[in-house]
Design a protein around this motif. Structure first.
Motif, PDB file in Angstrom:
ATOM      1  N   UNK A 112      -8.331 -88.175  38.820  1.00 19.19           N
ATOM      2  CA  UNK A 112      -8.314 -88.167  37.388  1.00 19.19           C
ATOM      3  C   UNK A 112      -7.806 -89.426  36.330  1.00 19.19           C
ATOM      4  N   UNK A 113      -8.192 -89.488  35.475  1.00 18.48           N
ATOM      5  CA  UNK A 113      -6.933 -90.931  34.785  1.00 18.48           C
ATOM      6  C   UNK A 113      -5.971 -90.470  34.594  1.00 18.48           C
ATOM      7  N   UNK A 114      -5.532 -89.481  34.807  1.00 22.93           N
ATOM      8  CA  UNK A 114      -3.879 -89.092  35.030  1.00 22.93           C
ATOM      9  C   UNK A 114      -3.203 -89.372  36.199  1.00 22.93           C
TER      10      UNK A 114
END
Ligand code: HEC
Ligand code: HEC
Ligand code: HEC
Ligand code: HEC
Ligand code: HEC
Ligand code: HEC
Ligand code: HEC
Length: 430
Positions: free
Chosen positions: A136-138
């Motif tokens: 994910x972007x995280x």
């Protein structure tokens, strides 16, 4: 493939499609299996002595389908041949035998063009899962996992897997491709995305199963009751409950008033039995699973106009429309699908057998190539007159490009390119 009678019974018995929690006898398919194990001794004993051929649960089904095992005692030859066909195994519960793909080592993974997404297929305690791993972007790894519950496809071209979410049926993103022996993106799925929400509507199951309780074509809801996997005898002969009960006590000369013999129908009606699944998705008029052999198909499923062109697709291959354009069809009264295909026997790939069926109407000498090639052509009329064509409708995307299956042309004709190919092949073999 070895298919035991036991398995045939297990796959085709009716099961209540009730919602169940994921553990401890989790999800629907598992419940089916629990039910089957409990139900089996009773059912196989009944099939053995020839009486009481179906459980009361089966016979009370709204559609009155009883499954092929119930025909076995009275039609043993038909049954033994039929259970080896692709129709019988075109939908099954997911298990180690029915799933063709791999679950160990590198072969258990499918990489995509998107380096933040890969899929893993895993097996745990006789359950089989597809998991999308997403960075994910995280900067954390996220997982989406669903269980493979129903297998569609005998595995000739490939298999696609379905899962339940409550009373709804969905397609899984990863399929199996027989040509490569590998996991692939399901047909029509873009490479590099994780799509788990494609609904599986009743028309899909109408072509790949015997029965699913479904109210309308537009929704993937099967909440009301029951389903039967595999295509049983009864999709071509009509539901068999009444026939089986009647014949069990009928005198020998009673005929068979409660079952359809396709050979007694007009050519058009006979072909429509196959056309319910072999002429494309069609325009839907009736409710799902209400067409019966012998009825006018167009009132239920009307073939689409574009299907008269050679727009093959793996789920139709357009055999009906193409065959109808052939001189063999137009200049004979009795050519049907059954002239070449015996649905009660495994015949896949047997060129000599199919060619012998051409010789029911033709002589080898009638072929313009006979003077040059002699009787050597007798075992293979097919490659020149019904050549394989790439199915551009059913391509699958892989990291290296598109892949297409090959389907035989059902417009029987003279194809110079195929003849050339045959001759080149022959020269190379010498
Ligand atoms: C109790 C025995 C029995 C069972 C069970 C049974 N049949 Fe029959 N079937 C018969 C008899 C008897 C006939 C009539 C004699 C004949 O033509 O062979 C017949 C005839 C048929 C015919 C030909 C009809 C005709 O008009 O000639 C078909 C098709 C058929 N059965 C299909 C099935 C299917 C499908 C099943 C299972 C769903 C089934 N049968 C179960 C005994 C049975
Ligand atoms: C209920 C839908 C249905 C009906 C009715 C039906 N078929 Fe099929 N047929 C299928 C499906 C689905 C497959 C693909 C099975 C697979 O490989 O998973 C198939 C596969 C086949 C194959 C390829 C078998 C192989 O081993 O490669 C032939 C040939 C065939 N059908 C002929 C017929 C004929 C002839 C009829 C009519 C007498 C008929 N079918 C009726 C759905 C149907
Ligand atoms: C109009 C009927 C029809 C519909 C609708 C349909 N199919 Fe098919 N499908 C077929 C037929 C017929 C074949 C077999 C082609 C052959 O044998 O050459 C086939 C082939 C397949 C195969 C490859 C089988 C094999 O063994 O190689 C899979 C997998 C499959 N279908 C899954 C599905 C799924 C999943 C759906 C719905 C989401 C669906 N089909 C919708 C008729 C249909
Ligand atoms: C895909 C369609 C299909 C399936 C599945 C199928 N049949 Fe048939 N069956 C036919 C057709 C078509 C004919 C007519 C053949 C002919 O006229 O040459 C037929 C004929 C018959 C006949 C009568 C003719 C004869 O040879 O005695 C019986 C009995 C029969 N089938 C039983 C069964 C049983 C039992 C099963 C399952 C175990 C079954 N069929 C599965 C399509 C099918
Ligand atoms: C039910 C009978 C029947 C069967 C089965 C049959 N044909 Fe024909 N076929 C005919 C008739 C009738 C004609 C038209 C008259 C003629 O050319 O002999 C024809 C015509 C042809 C033609 C000429 C086509 C054209 O466009 O000029 C070819 C080639 C042919 N058939 C090949 C085959 C092959 C190969 C098979 C098997 C895969 C086959 N036929 C099966 C009856 C049949
Ligand atoms: C003249 C003979 C003939 C007739 C009539 C005929 N077929 Fe076929 N069909 C074949 C041959 C040959 C193959 C290739 C089979 C193989 O190699 O396993 C085939 C293959 C198929 C396949 C499998 C497709 C694939 O990818 O291999 C399906 C499905 C099928 N036929 C359905 C039908 C239907 C439905 C009808 C009636 C509309 C029909 N056939 C009429 C000869 C015929
Ligand atoms: C090597 C490819 C090849 C094979 C194998 C082959 N054919 Fe042909 N066939 C052709 C060609 C090409 C023609 C057209 C020849 C011409 O016009 O001189 C033809 C013509 C025909 C015709 C039409 C004759 C006419 O003038 O209407 C029939 C019928 C036929 N073949 C049947 C068969 C049968 C049956 C078999 C199998 C026993 C077979 N063919 C095997 C290539 C082949």
């Amino acid at each position: 493939m070895q298919i035991t009678a036991l398995k045939a019974i297990a796959q085709l018995v009716f099961v209540k499609n009730t919602s169940v929690p994921k553990t401890p006898c989790p999800t629907k398919a598992r419940t089916l299996f629990c039910f089957l194990l409990i139900g089996l001794p009773h059912i196989s004993a009944a099939a053995e002595n020839g009486h009481n051929l179906q459980t009361s649960e089966q016979i009370s089904s709204p559609a009155a389908y009883i499954g092929p095992a119930a025909c076995q005692d009275c039609h043993p030859d038909k049954y033994q041949g039929f259970i080896q066909t692709a129709h019988h195994i075109t939908s099954r519960l997911a298990d180690a035998q029915s799933i063709a793909g791999h679950f160990t080592g590198d072969a258990a993974f499918m990489w995509t063009r998107n380096d933040k997404l890969w899929f893993e297929m895993s097996a745990r305690d006789d359950e089989f899962y597809q998991t999308a791993n997403i960075w994910g972007e995280d900067n954390k790894l996220h997982e989406h996992s669903e269980r493979m519950e129903i297998v569609t496809g005998s595995g000739k071209i490939g298999q696609t897997y379905l899962y339940w979410k409550n009373d709804r049926l969905y397609q899984l993103p990863i399929s199996y491709w027989a040509a490569s022996g590998k996991w692939i993106n399901s047909p029509g799925y873009p490479d590099g995305q994780a799509v788990f929400d494609r609904p599986v509507g009743p028309r899909c199951m109408e072509c790949h199963a015997t029965y699913f309780a479904a109210e309308d074509y537009e929704r993937n809801v099967y909440g009301q009751g029951e389903f039967m996997l595999g295509i049983s005898c009864e999709r071509c002969h009509g539901p068999g409950a009444q026939h089986a009960t009647f014949q069990a006590s009928a005198p020998a000369d009673a005929g068979a008033p409660h079952i359809t013999h396709p050979g007694d129908l007009s050519r058009q009606r006979s072909i429509e039995i196959c056309a319910q699944c072999h002429s494309g998705a069609g325009i839907k008029h009736g409710r799902p699973f209400t067409y019966r052999p012998g009825l006018p198909l167009a009132e239920y499923i009307e073939p689409e106009p574009h299907e008269t062109q050679n727009s093959i697709g793996v789920h139709s291959n357009n055999q009906v429309a193409r065959l109808s354009l052939s001189a063999c069809f137009q200049q004979s009264d009795d050519l049907t699908c059954a002239s070449c295909h015996n649905p009660h026997a495994p015949e896949r790939g047997d060129r000599a057998l199919f060619s012998s069926r051409c010789l029911d109407c033709h002589t080898v000498e009638a072929c313009g190539m006979e003077p040059e090639l002699g009787h050597a052509i007798v075992d293979n009329c097919i490659d020149c007159h019904m050549p394989g064509r790439q199915d551009k409708k059913t391509g699958v995307q892989s990291a290296r490009g598109m892949d297409f299956p090959i389907m035989p042309e059902h417009l029987i004709g003279i194809y110079p390119d195929a003849t050339q190919h045959f001759m080149a092949q022959r020269a190379a073999d010498k």
